[in-house]
Design an enzyme around this catalytic site. Sequence first.
Site: not given
Lengths: 445, 160
Positions: A159, A236, A239, A262, A401
Amino acid sequence: MTTTATVRPGDPALEVEPAGTGTLSTTELTAVRADFPLLERTVRGGQPLVYLDSAATSQKPQVVLDTEVDFYEQRNAAVHRGAHQLAEEATEAYEQARAAVAAFVGADEGEIVWQPGATAAINVVAYAFSNASLGRGGEAAARFRLAPGDEIVVTEAEHHANLVPWQELCARTGAVLRWIPVADDGRLDLADLDAIVTDRTKVLAFAHVSNVTGAVAPVATLVAAARRVGALTVLDACQSVPNMPVDFHELGVDFAAFSGHKMLGPTGVGALYGRRELLEAMPPTVTGGSMVEVVTMESTTYAPPPQRFEAGTQMVAQAVGMGCAAQYLGELGMAGVARHEAELAAEMLKIAEIPGVRVIGPLDTANRLAVVSFVVDGVHAHDVGQVLDDKGIAVRVGHHCAQPLHRRFGIAATARASASVYTTVEEVVAFREALAGVRAFFGAE
Amino acid sequence: MSTLEQMYQQVILDHAKHPVGRGLVDVPSADHGHLTGESHQVNPTCGDEVTLRVDVTPEGAVAGVSWEGQGCSISQASVSVMTSLVEGAPLAEVARLDGLFHDLMSSRGKGLDDDDAEDALGDATAFTGVSQYPARIKCALLGWAALKDSLARSGALATN
């Protein structure tokens, strides 16, 4: 904490089988969905909403909304200052939320830093390297110093939030950016890993789960590669944290970033995880009030982490809301959530059987989440999204993104369906049926 | 007609499949007093893009428009319809059409309620339905932005 319309631990309707293939039953899922007021609304002429854009932002359970309102109605005050009762209660709520989030992701309380979001969290690490490279933080921060010849490694699947901050850091320090390529199936291509992660590597930053392909990265392999050369890892986890069990201590990463919105929490809040010893050695980035010890006209000494990285008045209500979201998911049980979403991923991947539909990402359900991006031959993603929207089905369209990843596959845009804990198989079936009619609508041959 | 069908009128689908003016052409007439300009426009939210080249006669009329692009049917059809509309038109007329099309896109699906204006826009009135979808308006305007910018870059707006 308010408990209106929420899940309570021990509620037999919500017990998830501890192991095996147990997933959320219809009854359990109905109970979960009842917690999300927005899912009751209709769209585009009274049709039920089929929300398949949770990877962009999830919906919020009533208990999270109530917790935020309750904070403002009952406890609103500045935290970590003031001697009055409200200040005490606000501080307690703020720190309890930190503890809840820490427990949820396998971290110690002092290892969770509140940030406005995951993007900001990654930038804290990047700017700490920058400041250390300018000599800030002294000898303690030596391992954050970068110089020309040093390298930062990312992946082609990132991303922009886990790519651009590192490009900028390289531009400021003279370090060189390298990347691990993506294979045709959307997974990382580790064939040349040892040639990419070398003694020159100082940072290895990668997504736990791609927000485009849904592929889960081989964290253990990457962490081992980084450790062999003494590089720091930055994960990261945007998700992964909302959709599968995540334990940062177990994963062995040095830093991780994830967002509140999220994972069923509010917008405007996210968290940076850092191993305690690293946070202690790291120079601050954003400076000002609340993050200091002693300030004179000449100089300042800084508070220990996490406060060192929380300058200014914080987004307390959102942090409290994020803590509530972590608790909600924790009580639901992430193993069961992951099994439920694995079932949804399998249902979503059946779109590959529709003529003209091509999935960008792994077609097998192993090590992948219910985030499925795809193209439709002869129909632009934006038009695909519009036709689905006409049936009340919300998907994301565009490059998500992740322009380099799309370029890797020679496409400018994809449509993406993604699930969360409240998504049902019936919704995915409705999506597949609507998608099957898209090419006919545009007369694509 | 559903709002989706209002948006994807047949004329739009036809232009998207068989675009007018697609394929950039060199303008050899540039050295006979013609002015040429080129513009590249991107819609960063969805990745639509268009590169448009315009050829303006010494008298101040559009001699030709050619373009390359990729993107959704709305953006590509809009460049195509615009190309048919402005070829041969004096620059003052191009400016009027640009203004009318922007007004149409701001009409929230109502149209311009002005027969003369809608006659002037011709096939471009098919985009009325698009104006009901705020997220898609910028798709329809992409080509018009490229035309305006390429005309500015050609220097034709300064001399005429």
